[in-house]
Design an enzyme around this catalytic site. Sequence first.
Site, PDB file in Angstrom:
ATOM      1  N   THR A   1      66.474  49.738  78.332  1.00 42.04           N
ATOM      2  CA  THR A   1      65.423  50.446  77.613  1.00 42.04           C
ATOM      3  C   THR A   1      64.815  51.566  78.457  1.00 42.04           C
ATOM      4  O   THR A   1      63.858  52.198  78.048  1.00 42.04           O
ATOM      5  CB  THR A   1      64.304  49.491  77.160  1.00 42.04           C
ATOM      6  OG1 THR A   1      63.981  48.625  78.236  1.00 42.04           O
ATOM      7  CG2 THR A   1      64.746  48.679  75.965  1.00 42.04           C
TER       8      THR A   1
ATOM      9  N   GLU B   1      82.553  37.785  54.757  1.00 45.45           N
ATOM     10  CA  GLU B   1      81.786  39.041  54.810  1.00 45.45           C
ATOM     11  C   GLU B   1      81.396  39.507  53.409  1.00 45.45           C
ATOM     12  O   GLU B   1      80.295  40.021  53.201  1.00 45.45           O
ATOM     13  CB  GLU B   1      82.581  40.130  55.532  1.00 45.45           C
ATOM     14  CG  GLU B   1      82.862  39.848  57.005  1.00 45.45           C
ATOM     15  CD  GLU B   1      81.609  39.558  57.823  1.00 45.45           C
ATOM     16  OE1 GLU B   1      80.525  40.094  57.488  1.00 45.45           O
ATOM     17  OE2 GLU B   1      81.704  38.777  58.795  1.00 45.45           O
TER      18      GLU B   1
ATOM     19  N   ASP C   1      75.448  32.834  62.118  1.00 48.04           N
ATOM     20  CA  ASP C   1      74.620  33.000  60.929  1.00 48.04           C
ATOM     21  C   ASP C   1      73.657  31.833  60.780  1.00 48.04           C
ATOM     22  O   ASP C   1      72.474  32.019  60.497  1.00 48.04           O
ATOM     23  CB  ASP C   1      75.504  33.035  59.670  1.00 48.04           C
ATOM     24  CG  ASP C   1      76.476  34.200  59.696  1.00 48.04           C
ATOM     25  OD1 ASP C   1      76.153  35.211  60.338  1.00 48.04           O
ATOM     26  OD2 ASP C   1      77.540  34.089  59.066  1.00 48.04           O
TER      27      ASP C   1
HETATM   28  P1  ADP Z   1      66.851  49.596  82.549  1.00 43.41           P
HETATM   29  O1  ADP Z   1      66.397  49.897  83.927  1.00 43.41           O
HETATM   30  O2  ADP Z   1      65.737  49.339  81.588  1.00 43.41           O
HETATM   31  O3  ADP Z   1      67.916  48.570  82.431  1.00 43.41           O
HETATM   32  P2  ADP Z   1      67.855  52.242  82.723  1.00 43.41           P
HETATM   33  O4  ADP Z   1      66.610  52.957  83.063  1.00 43.41           O
HETATM   34  O5  ADP Z   1      68.771  51.957  83.835  1.00 43.41           O
HETATM   35  O6  ADP Z   1      67.527  50.906  81.956  1.00 43.41           O
HETATM   36  O7  ADP Z   1      68.582  53.048  81.568  1.00 43.41           O
HETATM   37  C1  ADP Z   1      69.953  53.284  81.584  1.00 43.41           C
HETATM   38  C2  ADP Z   1      70.262  54.628  80.982  1.00 43.41           C
HETATM   39  O8  ADP Z   1      69.956  54.629  79.592  1.00 43.41           O
HETATM   40  C3  ADP Z   1      69.452  55.743  81.560  1.00 43.41           C
HETATM   41  O9  ADP Z   1      70.048  56.257  82.697  1.00 43.41           O
HETATM   42  C4  ADP Z   1      69.437  56.750  80.427  1.00 43.41           C
HETATM   43  O10 ADP Z   1      70.589  57.534  80.436  1.00 43.41           O
HETATM   44  C5  ADP Z   1      69.466  55.888  79.191  1.00 43.41           C
HETATM   45  N1  ADP Z   1      68.125  55.703  78.633  1.00 43.41           N
HETATM   46  C6  ADP Z   1      67.469  54.536  78.512  1.00 43.41           C
HETATM   47  N2  ADP Z   1      66.274  54.724  77.929  1.00 43.41           N
HETATM   48  C7  ADP Z   1      66.151  56.028  77.696  1.00 43.41           C
HETATM   49  C8  ADP Z   1      65.125  56.847  77.125  1.00 43.41           C
HETATM   50  N3  ADP Z   1      63.990  56.312  76.681  1.00 43.41           N
HETATM   51  N4  ADP Z   1      65.354  58.164  77.050  1.00 43.41           N
HETATM   52  C9  ADP Z   1      66.496  58.691  77.481  1.00 43.41           C
HETATM   53  N5  ADP Z   1      67.487  57.997  78.038  1.00 43.41           N
HETATM   54  C10 ADP Z   1      67.336  56.669  78.142  1.00 43.41           C
HETATM   55 ZN    ZN Z   2      78.642  35.734  58.966  1.00 39.83          ZN
END
Ligand code: ADP
Ligand code: ZN
Length: 632
Positions: A232, A452, A528
């Site tokens: 995230t 499905e 499910d």
């Molecule tokens: P976490 O540390 O939460 O596991 P990361 O910061 O390593 O996640 O995110 C991995 C990649 O995902 C980042 O390098 C980026 O490319 C993409 N990413 C994740 N969140 C965003 C966001 N809010 N905006 C843009 N890119 C994002």
């Molecule tokens: Zn199913």
Amino acid sequence: MDSKAGKRAEDKTDDKSREGAIRPFLWYWIFGLLLFMFSQSLFELMTTSPLAYSEFKQLLHAGKVKEVTVSETTVAGALKDSGLDAVLPKQRADAIKCGADGSCPFTTVRVDDPGLVKELEAAQVRTVGQQRSEWLSTLLAWVLPILLLFWLWSSMLKRGGGMAAGLFDIGKSRARVHMQSSTGISFGDVAGADEAREELMEVVEFLKNPERYRRLGGRIPKGVLIVGAPGTGKTLLAKAVAGEAGVPFFSISGSEFVEMFVGVGAARVRDLFVQAQKVAPCIIFIDELDALGRARGIAGAVGGYNEQEQTLNQLLVEMDGFDTGKGVIILAATNRPEILDPALLRPGRFDRHVALDRPDLRGRQQILQVHVRKVLLATDVDLGRIAARTPGLSGADLANLVNEAALLAARRGKDRVDRGDFDEATDRVIAGMEKRSRLINPLEKETVAFHEAGHALVAEFRAHADRVAKVSIIPRGIAALGYTQQLPLDDRYLLRKSELLDRIDVYLGGRVAEELVFGDVSTGAQNDLQMATDLARHMVTQYGMSERLGLAAFEQNAASLLYAGAAGPHRDYSERTARLIDADIARLLDEAHERVRATLCERRTLLDRLAHVLLEKETVDREALDALIALR
Ligand code: ADP
Ligand code: ZN
């Protein structure tokens, strides 16, 4: 060993050159010492004559003993060089070795002989008493085996490879501190996390100008915990804070602290803070805080326990010890805040929490926008549409999606990435890579098709269910044999009971279709059923949606436990209530089962038709589904 040192080149806290020089030197030294001691005792053995105690007494009485040294277990000394054969038999006397200086060293075992001292005195022999001094034998008996064991152990560890460092690598843990003097990432690179960004803005302001804040006496946060699912953007956000403030970024991962030598993690934490304070203002980022900050007492692995606890304690000590006025701020990331040690969350530590949710529709579109900046897009690409098709995907998934689309376009030799590439990339990212090559037998395929089709039709004929976007029986990923993708019109934060009931119906649709068509059921419905049961349980125990149990909520959710500092979910209701809850969940599921059965029985022809189209074409999209239903 050299290659290892090379791999750790980025580790600023290692002192490998010094250690490397000491190591062989130390071994030579030990070896030399042992050799010396060994040759000494060998020399002694060769020049000293062993005597029987009776022979010694005979020589003593005859006045042939020059001097003796008495120790607890031996009597050693020197004999006079002349006239020995007058006392001892010729053969024995000849066996006594004498040096050039006219004295003949001897040794004998000391027996319990209380009169010995008197006799020595009478014979006017110079006598030296000696404390028990078996340093050589002690050394050989104790130190040598230990050294040998150490040597064996360390060479075994070295052979063990990457997981375990060699004996003399204790000081070089796998936990690496990465330092970036500037991350080059700004808030512009983080999309769709407006609230989190807002909260961290304050940290940026402070890092830019610690003086101003200190003068005004405001309390600066020491630690900020970023909570969110994997991908995230927690790391990204932390880097953006450093980038915006223009300060160095130290990062270390909690999981790397799972070390085999106790104390290494703690030392590493200490180092980290020392270094950080030198270059303050700066940011320390601890990824996967849960790996080292797990609540003490529930830590898992044997052996890892002490290490983890020590490291955690050191972290707490460092956090309490340093002065925020200097401008060091600790950001930490976790996706499991509920297992963190409550001590970490106390005021003065990680007392601020920033939540990063999976992006909503708008957020997803913004994240896609950020990632397509580097991609040549065809005009038919509609990011809004992609965002609508990808609820539940994280930022990292979306970044991956864009990358996948670009790769697909490149593979097909296109100049620009177009809508078709994005569609396929979306399919892939959502349900894992297509595995057309995987063979499934015809009966399995038929089962999946009806399963499905069942999901899809129930979704179609429920007023509150999300619309079906696509039904597919192409095997994807590891688990799913097929999938029915539903397209929510909006991201939802509130759901009505009627909507939840419809959801349960859709989950059961697959299973019921199998029952109706084959009169038998398969394991394909496992997930499910799990989802349906979970939902029913939540309705009964948390949402107050059961008539019989009324409005009482029976289980706290994990988030409120975190702040209450409790260790885990607990039951605060009676056995009788537990039985009522179970009965109610079963009732909800039974009722749903009846409803779904009725729906599908009524539309049996449509079910068959849809399943057959699926078997034939493998996927049925929205338009095709509409056409099928219109045929009726
Ligand atoms: P976490 O540390 O939460 O596991 P990361 O910061 O390593 O996640 O995110 C991995 C990649 O995902 C980042 O390098 C980026 O490319 C993409 N990413 C994740 N969140 C965003 C966001 N809010 N905006 C843009 N890119 C994002
Ligand atoms: Zn199913």
